[in-house]
Structure formats: C-alpha cells, structure tokens
Motif scaffolding. Structure first.
Motif: not given
Length: 218
Positions: A82-87, A143-144, A160-162, A167-171
């Motif tokens: 999932a790309c959150v606000s990362a087009p 990825l946000a 949204t991320i949670q 598990e894995k988050i990259l911000l």
C-alpha cells in the motif's frame, strides 16, 4: 474618453514577463503533445505534474526506484503493498512488479484515478474511510508519505497505516517530525535519505519499524 485614452489605462506586461509566459505555454504544449505520443509512459514519475497547493513534491527517479525495490523486497512473494500519499513510488512499482504482487495507491488527487482499480481516493481527514477491498491488516508493507508536516496529519495518517499494515511500515517525512514519528508510530530513523526532483526547505528522512535493505547499501 476616446479609444487612445482607454488603451493608455490597460496594464502592459513587461518584456520579461511576456517571455516567461511564452516559455510556460510552450512547455505546457510540449507536455500535452508528449501525452498524446506513442512513447508516453503514464507510470513515469512526473507523468502527473506536481500540484504544490496539494503539497505534492515528487521523489527523484533514483529515490522512487529505491523505495519501490525496498517495498518489493519487504513484501515478499505474492506481496501486497500500500502506497499512502506516495504516487511516485507507486509509479515505479508498476514498472517492476508482476501479477503476483498487489499494489494500491491511496491518494487525494483524483488525477491518479487513471490507474483504475489500483487507485483509492484517500483523504487523511477521514483516515478509515476506505473501501472494502482494503481489508484490515492485509498489507505486507505500507509505505507512506503524509502530505503535511503536522502532528494532526501524522496522527490521522497513522490510523490508516495501522489499519492496513500486517507489520512492516516505511514512512518518509520531514526530519523535523522525528520525535513525533517515534512517539506515535514507534519507528526508527533510517540511514537512507530520500531525494526529491525539486529542492525542499525541509530535510526529508525515512523511518521504519524493521531493518530496511536500503540502509545496508548506504
């Protein structure tokens, strides 16, 4: 009052301003003609122009590609990203992944609806207003890049991320947000430094809750 008097009161643009406008319109025409041409790549970074009013600043090609490869590696076989606000990362991902990897772009700018079912309209002010196809804890990596450097934006994007993340988050966000990122999301500062196509006033950094491969290469 005669016609000559009317003409005197019409504001006249300077030669410098006229030249700048001509350059702008020429570049605009070139971009539009490229979009109509056979070589146009709708997934290229910059295919959709930045809108500064929406706080849009695209990553450089190198950074977008590096983050895309990191997301693929982190998601694993048959991964979901999932790309959150990362087009710009999404755009690079589409050039790399096959049918075995699922990628969604959550984005406020509806111009990205050209990407079909991959596009999900997203307003961080309504962080859990998501379609059913984005099930809870169903993404191997999220990825946000929150659009604004504010605590409110970070906290709402965090919801949204949670919701999405297994598990894995990259911000990616401004370095000035480090304390809040640590406090709210529990992420650690990475060595990898993201770059943008344009110079920004605020230094940007990456944060993650796992050891990213990009740091090993740094």
């Amino acid at each position: 009052m005669d016609a000559s008097d009317d003409d005197d009161e019409v504001p006249q643009l300077s030669a410098h301003t006229l030249a700048a406008l001509q350059v702008f319109y020429t570049e605009q025409e070139q971009r539009e003609s490229q979009k109509a041409g056979p070589g146009y790549d709708r997934f290229a970074v910059g295919a959709v122009e930045e809108d500064w009013q929406l706080s849009q600043f695209w990553y450089s090609d190198e950074t977008a590609l590096s983050l895309a490869k990191e997301a693929i590696e982190a998601s694993g076989r048959n991964g979901r990203i999932a790309c959150v606000s990362a087009p710009s990362v999404y755009q690079k991902l589409k050039g790399l992944v096959g049918d075995d990897v699922t990628v969604y772009l959550l984005e406020y700018d509806r111009r990205f609806s050209v990407y079909g079912n991959d596009f999900v309209f997203y307003d961080y002010n309504n962080p859990l207003d998501l379609p059913d196809r984005l099930q809870q804890h169903s993404f191997d990596i999220v990825l946000a890049d929150p659009p604004y450097l504010s605590e409110e934006c970070l906290r709402k994007t965090t919801q949204t991320i949670q919701f999405l993340s297994k598990e894995k988050i990259l911000l990616c966000t401004g370095a000035v947000m480090e304390d809040l990122v640590t406090q709210i999301l529990g992420l650690k500062l990475c060595k990898f430094i993201p770059k943008h196509n344009r110079s920004l006033a605020n230094e940007f950094r990456c944060f993650a809750n796992y050891e990213i491969g990009l740091d090993a290469a740094s």
